[in-house]
Scaffold this motif. Structure first.
Motif, PDB file in Angstrom:
ATOM      1  N   ILE A 170      10.612  -0.855   2.821  1.00  0.00           N
ATOM      2  CA  ILE A 170       9.911  -0.348   3.859  1.00  0.00           C
ATOM      3  C   ILE A 170       8.467  -0.832   3.691  1.00  0.00           C
ATOM      4  CG2 ILE A 170       9.898   1.841   5.015  1.00  0.00           C
ATOM      5  CD1 ILE A 170      11.679   3.189   2.857  1.00  0.00           C
ATOM      6  N   ASP A 171       8.139  -1.109   4.777  1.00  0.00           N
ATOM      7  CA  ASP A 171       6.617  -1.236   4.900  1.00  0.00           C
ATOM      8  C   ASP A 171       5.687  -0.062   4.452  1.00  0.00           C
ATOM      9  OD1 ASP A 171       6.587  -4.024   6.090  1.00  0.00           O
ATOM     10  OD2 ASP A 171       6.595  -3.453   8.052  1.00  0.00           O
ATOM     11  N   GLY A 172       4.648  -0.550   3.787  1.00  0.00           N
ATOM     12  CA  GLY A 172       3.653   0.445   3.407  1.00  0.00           C
ATOM     13  C   GLY A 172       2.690   1.033   4.231  1.00  0.00           C
ATOM     14  N   TYR A 173       1.633   1.721   3.705  1.00  0.00           N
ATOM     15  CA  TYR A 173       0.440   2.362   4.434  1.00  0.00           C
ATOM     16  C   TYR A 173      -0.784   1.413   4.399  1.00  0.00           C
ATOM     17  CZ  TYR A 173       3.410   6.352   3.680  1.00  0.00           C
ATOM     18  OH  TYR A 173       4.621   6.892   3.482  1.00  0.00           O
ATOM     19  N   GLY A 174      -0.638   0.178   3.989  1.00  0.00           N
ATOM     20  CA  GLY A 174      -1.732  -0.770   4.084  1.00  0.00           C
ATOM     21  C   GLY A 174      -2.098  -1.326   5.416  1.00  0.00           C
ATOM     22  N   ALA A 175      -2.215  -0.360   6.345  1.00  0.00           N
ATOM     23  CA  ALA A 175      -2.286  -0.912   7.930  1.00  0.00           C
ATOM     24  C   ALA A 175      -3.417   0.019   8.614  1.00  0.00           C
ATOM     25  CB  ALA A 175      -1.038  -0.851   8.403  1.00  0.00           C
ATOM     26  N   GLN A 176      -3.877  -0.488   9.622  1.00  0.00           N
ATOM     27  CA  GLN A 176      -5.153   0.282  10.396  1.00  0.00           C
ATOM     28  C   GLN A 176      -4.349   1.641  10.924  1.00  0.00           C
ATOM     29  OE1 GLN A 176      -6.607  -3.024  12.458  1.00  0.00           O
ATOM     30  NE2 GLN A 176      -8.599  -2.528  11.529  1.00  0.00           N
ATOM     31  N   ILE A 189     -10.182   1.189  -3.726  1.00  0.00           N
ATOM     32  CA  ILE A 189      -9.466   1.574  -2.754  1.00  0.00           C
ATOM     33  C   ILE A 189      -9.607   0.386  -1.830  1.00  0.00           C
ATOM     34  CG2 ILE A 189      -9.531   3.737  -3.418  1.00  0.00           C
ATOM     35  CD1 ILE A 189     -11.415   4.155  -1.182  1.00  0.00           C
ATOM     36  N   VAL A 190      -9.036   0.308  -0.645  1.00  0.00           N
ATOM     37  CA  VAL A 190      -9.258  -0.629   0.508  1.00  0.00           C
ATOM     38  C   VAL A 190      -9.515   0.281   1.779  1.00  0.00           C
ATOM     39  CG1 VAL A 190      -8.387  -2.431   2.030  1.00  0.00           C
ATOM     40  CG2 VAL A 190      -7.775  -2.551  -0.379  1.00  0.00           C
ATOM     41  N   THR A 191     -10.459   0.140   2.237  1.00  0.00           N
ATOM     42  CA  THR A 191     -10.822   0.943   3.473  1.00  0.00           C
ATOM     43  C   THR A 191     -10.222   0.430   4.689  1.00  0.00           C
ATOM     44  OG1 THR A 191     -13.054   0.183   3.738  1.00  0.00           O
ATOM     45  CG2 THR A 191     -12.871   2.233   2.478  1.00  0.00           C
ATOM     46  N   LEU A 192      -9.634   1.171   5.671  1.00  0.00           N
ATOM     47  CA  LEU A 192      -8.722   0.850   6.665  1.00  0.00           C
ATOM     48  C   LEU A 192      -9.579   1.077   7.922  1.00  0.00           C
ATOM     49  CD1 LEU A 192      -5.359   2.000   5.574  1.00  0.00           C
ATOM     50  CD2 LEU A 192      -6.388  -0.561   5.259  1.00  0.00           C
ATOM     51  N   ASP A 193     -10.705   1.809   8.089  1.00  0.00           N
ATOM     52  CA  ASP A 193     -11.193   2.341   9.207  1.00  0.00           C
ATOM     53  C   ASP A 193     -12.332   1.524   9.441  1.00  0.00           C
ATOM     54  OD1 ASP A 193     -12.521   3.216   7.210  1.00  0.00           O
ATOM     55  OD2 ASP A 193     -12.829   5.191   7.987  1.00  0.00           O
ATOM     56  N   GLY A 209       0.778  -1.311  -0.184  1.00  0.00           N
ATOM     57  CA  GLY A 209      -0.075   0.011   0.007  1.00  0.00           C
ATOM     58  C   GLY A 209       1.038   1.420  -0.199  1.00  0.00           C
ATOM     59  N   HIS A 210       0.916   2.021  -1.092  1.00  0.00           N
ATOM     60  CA  HIS A 210       1.575   3.166  -1.230  1.00  0.00           C
ATOM     61  C   HIS A 210       0.832   4.527  -1.452  1.00  0.00           C
ATOM     62  CE1 HIS A 210       1.663   1.635  -5.462  1.00  0.00           C
ATOM     63  NE2 HIS A 210       1.767   2.770  -5.704  1.00  0.00           N
ATOM     64  N   GLU A 211      -0.613   3.999  -2.118  1.00  0.00           N
ATOM     65  CA  GLU A 211      -1.516   5.180  -2.223  1.00  0.00           C
ATOM     66  C   GLU A 211      -2.160   5.435  -0.956  1.00  0.00           C
ATOM     67  OE1 GLU A 211      -3.683   4.381  -5.631  1.00  0.00           O
ATOM     68  OE2 GLU A 211      -2.010   4.404  -6.941  1.00  0.00           O
ATOM     69  N   SER A 212      -1.445   6.541   0.109  1.00  0.00           N
ATOM     70  CA  SER A 212      -2.249   6.342   1.384  1.00  0.00           C
ATOM     71  C   SER A 212      -3.319   7.539   1.517  1.00  0.00           C
ATOM     72  CB  SER A 212      -1.090   6.574   2.217  1.00  0.00           C
ATOM     73  OG  SER A 212      -0.313   7.810   1.952  1.00  0.00           O
ATOM     74  N   LEU A 213      -3.843   7.523   2.905  1.00  0.00           N
ATOM     75  CA  LEU A 213      -4.639   8.529   3.484  1.00  0.00           C
ATOM     76  C   LEU A 213      -5.024   8.093   4.757  1.00  0.00           C
ATOM     77  CD1 LEU A 213      -6.435  11.078   3.124  1.00  0.00           C
ATOM     78  CD2 LEU A 213      -8.302   9.709   2.495  1.00  0.00           C
ATOM     79  N   GLY A 214      -4.680   9.054   5.811  1.00  0.00           N
ATOM     80  CA  GLY A 214      -4.761   8.716   7.120  1.00  0.00           C
ATOM     81  C   GLY A 214      -5.081   9.974   7.999  1.00  0.00           C
ATOM     82  N   ARG A 215      -5.218   9.786   9.264  1.00  0.00           N
ATOM     83  CA  ARG A 215      -5.567  11.084  10.115  1.00  0.00           C
ATOM     84  C   ARG A 215      -4.726  10.830  11.247  1.00  0.00           C
ATOM     85  NH1 ARG A 215      -9.543  14.666   9.935  1.00  0.00           N
ATOM     86  NH2 ARG A 215     -10.945  13.260   8.309  1.00  0.00           N
TER      87      ARG A 215
END
Length: 352
Positions: free
Chosen positions: A121-127, A345-349, A63-69
């Protein structure tokens, strides 16, 4: 905490793993993941054809196309709890090469760069994930539903920057642009073209589904004839090529206006032959002062350009690019194409 992981080099190893909570360093943000986009690179990694795990491990968080808070930010940083952020993909090589040393790590000259979710490097596909404050970009809160489009927008922001820099070698006032490919990268390239005030045309082979309507809603013109027919008629000043298909690439190169610029962003599959008249291609490039340039990845400057472009865009139009949202526990479904897919997209929330 759960995350999408694979064993790079081995097909069929995608799974959602339970993992320990991330521990931010003194200069890191701690971020609750909201979503990650799925692109062709991710599919190559999942199919075992690409990707490298971190040193000493056999699995990679993708997961490299990220979005988070942001949930925690370093004291004195420009970030605050609740900020909507994306994480930059590439990191400079450790030498560093002369390009990386100047912040142009998208132009790394020795190949020792690393990339979140792709290379070591680990990506952003995590909670939850951490990111260095220097490699995070805030985006407009109004983009909470579509901010995951930021990374592919950086790719085309760089492409357009390259086009403009090459054009400035002499008088340059382009009027017409042709974008080949109506996937997410092509459509976002068209959006930036329209924002630049160009007469924008998009070529794709499909005749139904959402793509023609998305292009029309942008105020651009959609085409589905062959590249030689369309490009010869349009004689575009600029082509942003986003398919990687050999016949499309060379058809675009052969049919620009005088002093035309073709920027290649699509990666071609190896092993496919194509018979071309190399002499004729060379003759036209030389006699018409044409230019062809390849462009990949993005640096911090392009992330800021992308954030500005998305903030100016029609949010409803951007939302139309995201045609499927898959929850994390069904992540594998996002890697199987369905009719009408544009951006998945995969939602993580926990949202569906």
């Amino acid at each position: 905490m759960q995350a999408m992981t694979v064993r790079p080099g081995s097909a069929g190893t995608l799974r959602v793993d339970d993992m320990g909570e991330p521990r931010p360093g003194p200069d890191d943000l701690l971020v609750d993941g909201l979503a990650v986009g799925v692109c062709g690179t991710d599919k190559e990694i999942v199919s075992g054809r690409y990707g490298w795990a971190p040193a000493g491990r056999d699995r990679l968080v993708i997961g490299h196309e990220s979005l988070g808070r942001v949930t925690e930010a370093p004291p004195g940083s420009s970030f605050h709890t609740g900020d909507l952020v994306v994480g930059v993909v590439r990191r400079p090589d450790p030498v560093p090469c002369r390009a990386c040393a100047r912040g142009e790590f998208d132009m790394c000259r020795n190949g020792r760069y690393t990339e979140r979710g792709i290379k070591e490097i680990d990506g952003y596909g995590a909670q939850r994930w951490c990111v260095e404050a220097d490699y995070a970009i805030t985006i407009d809160e109004r983009l909470a539903d579509v901010g995951v489009l930021m990374e592919p927008t950086t790719v085309v922001a760089k492409a357009w920057e390259q086009v403009w820099r090459i054009g400035q070698r002499a008088y340059f006032e382009p009027e017409r642009a042709l974008i080949t490919g109506a996937g997410p990268v092509g459509l976002l390239a068209a959006m930036l073209s329209v924002q630049r005030g160009l007469d924008t045309h998009v070529l794709d082979r499909v005749t139904d589904g959402p793509k023609p309507g998305i292009v029309a809603a942008l105020g651009a013109t959609y085409h589905h004839d062959d590249i030689d027919t369309v490009a010869a008629r349009l004689q575009p000043d600029v082509v942003i090529e986003a398919t990687g298909a050999g016949p499309v690439v060379f058809g675009a190169i052969a049919n620009t206006s005088t002093y035309g610029i073709v920027c290649l962003t699509g990666v071609s599959a190896a092993g496919r032959g194509l018979k071309i008249d190399a002499g004729a291609v060379n003759r036209e490039l030389v006699l018409e002062n044409d230019a062809v340039v390849g462009s990949v990845n993005a640096n911090l400057r392009h992330y800021r350009q992308a954030a500005d472009a998305l903030a100016r865009a029609d949010k409803d139009w951007l939302a139309g690019l995201i045609t499927r949202r898959v929850p994390l526990h069904r992540a594998a479904d996002a890697f199987t194409a369905e009719p009408g897919d544009v951006k998945v997209i995969v939602t993580l929330d926990g949202s569906d």
